[in-house]
Design an enzyme around this catalytic site. Structure first.
Site, PDB file in Angstrom:
ATOM      1  N   SER A 148       0.825  -1.199   0.000  1.00  0.00           N
ATOM      2  CA  SER A 148       0.000   0.000   0.000  1.00  0.00           C
ATOM      3  C   SER A 148       0.867   1.260   0.000  1.00  0.00           C
ATOM      4  O   SER A 148       1.639   1.482  -0.932  1.00  0.00           O
ATOM      5  CB  SER A 148      -0.962  -0.038   1.198  1.00  0.00           C
ATOM      6  OG  SER A 148      -1.961   0.958   1.105  1.00  0.00           O
ATOM      7  N   ASP A 199     -10.032  -4.196  -4.726  1.00  0.00           N
ATOM      8  CA  ASP A 199      -9.438  -3.269  -3.758  1.00  0.00           C
ATOM      9  C   ASP A 199     -10.269  -1.986  -3.710  1.00  0.00           C
ATOM     10  O   ASP A 199     -10.410  -1.293  -4.716  1.00  0.00           O
ATOM     11  CB  ASP A 199      -7.995  -2.957  -4.158  1.00  0.00           C
ATOM     12  CG  ASP A 199      -7.202  -2.272  -3.063  1.00  0.00           C
ATOM     13  OD1 ASP A 199      -7.808  -1.557  -2.247  1.00  0.00           O
ATOM     14  OD2 ASP A 199      -5.970  -2.450  -3.021  1.00  0.00           O
ATOM     15  N   HIS A 233      -7.946  -5.116  -0.359  1.00  0.00           N
ATOM     16  CA  HIS A 233      -6.691  -4.435  -0.020  1.00  0.00           C
ATOM     17  C   HIS A 233      -5.892  -5.364   0.884  1.00  0.00           C
ATOM     18  O   HIS A 233      -5.914  -5.234   2.120  1.00  0.00           O
ATOM     19  CB  HIS A 233      -6.992  -3.115   0.676  1.00  0.00           C
ATOM     20  CG  HIS A 233      -5.827  -2.169   0.687  1.00  0.00           C
ATOM     21  ND1 HIS A 233      -5.186  -1.755  -0.452  1.00  0.00           N
ATOM     22  CD2 HIS A 233      -5.187  -1.546   1.712  1.00  0.00           C
ATOM     23  CE1 HIS A 233      -4.214  -0.921  -0.144  1.00  0.00           C
ATOM     24  NE2 HIS A 233      -4.186  -0.785   1.163  1.00  0.00           N
TER      25      HIS A 233
END
Length: 253
Positions: A148, A199, A233
């Protein structure tokens, strides 16, 4: 694995609630704001080093269990893992609340041209890389990786340096602060990017844009973007297997 779960509330509400819970948990554990880095030394003969940067609101320990699991058995028992922790600083997206963050994020709607704090984080990671090279590990045996926000930092740091590293591994990340980013044409580092099609935090669209921008800039090591159906995610089991295989290949384990 680090992930944001789905549900009925809005995407922004879920994300902010998740980040605030991480902030409260982190500040409780580290009230002085000093979060230690995590270093996992190889059990066998050293064959390479992986720097892995965590995501927003997390710490090095957030990925510690997973990476320790990798390091217990061959071939990753030959790898040194360095997991830095981000400084605690206010995040605009989080209502100004302080949390571990490599740089400021104002919105999830689009990637910013500039992100306050990213140059300082880039310098810090570069200093760690320089120290590892000075200790005897050549760039060809170093992978710069992250999840991320940490994946964004791995691109921003790794591709602006002159050295060609073994690889850059991006998990659910993107190219942050693209207005400041300057690709170094001497760099021929291969990039592998894992990203979930579901995501809701860092949308797959951002990953595709990152791929297209960097290809247009003429990166010489190649940019492989792998998508995963139903992956949010996170790093699911398939993405994890492929990430590990990438490390094996580029470090020649």
């Amino acid at each position: 694995y680090r992930r944001v779960h789905g549900g009925q509330p809005s995407r922004l509400f879920r994300v902010l609630s998740f980040f605030r819970l991480l902030s409260i948990s982190t500040m409780h554990r580290y009230p002085a704001g000093c979060i230690p880095d995590l270093i996992i030394n190889p059990r066998a003969e050293h064959a390479g080093t992986v720097f892995f940067m965590h995501g927003l609101g997390d710490t090095s320990e957030g990925w510690g269990q997973l990476v320790r699991g990798w390091a217990r058995s061959a071939p990753f028992d030959r790898v040194k893992f360095i997991l830095p922790s981000a400084p605690i600083s206010p995040v605009t997206l989080n209502g100004g609340m302080s949390m571990p963050s490599w740089y400021d994020i104002a919105s999830l709607s689009k990637s910013a041209d500039t992100n306050q704090g990213i140059q300082q984080s880039r310098n810090r990671i570069s200093d760690l890389i320089d120290a590892e090279i000075a200790s005897g590990t050549p760039p060809s045996k170093i992978v710069v990786a992250g999840f991320s926000q940490g994946g964004a930092l791995s691109l921003f740091t790794g591709l602006q340096r002159a050295e060609t590293f073994a690889g850059i591994l991006v998990c659910s990340g993107y190219l942050a602060s693209h207005g400041e980013f300057q690709y170094n044409p001497e760099n021929e580092t291969p990039v592998f990017h894992t990203h979930g099609l579901s995501d809701q935090v860092v949308r797959f669209e951002w990953a595709q844009q990152t791929h297209d921008i960097l290809i247009a800039k003429g990166i010489k090591g190649g940019y492989r973007l792998n998508s995963y159906a139903n992956m949010m995610h996170e790093l699911n089991s398939k993405a994890e297997r492929e990430a590990k295989q990438f490390l094996i290949e580029v470090l020649k384990l």
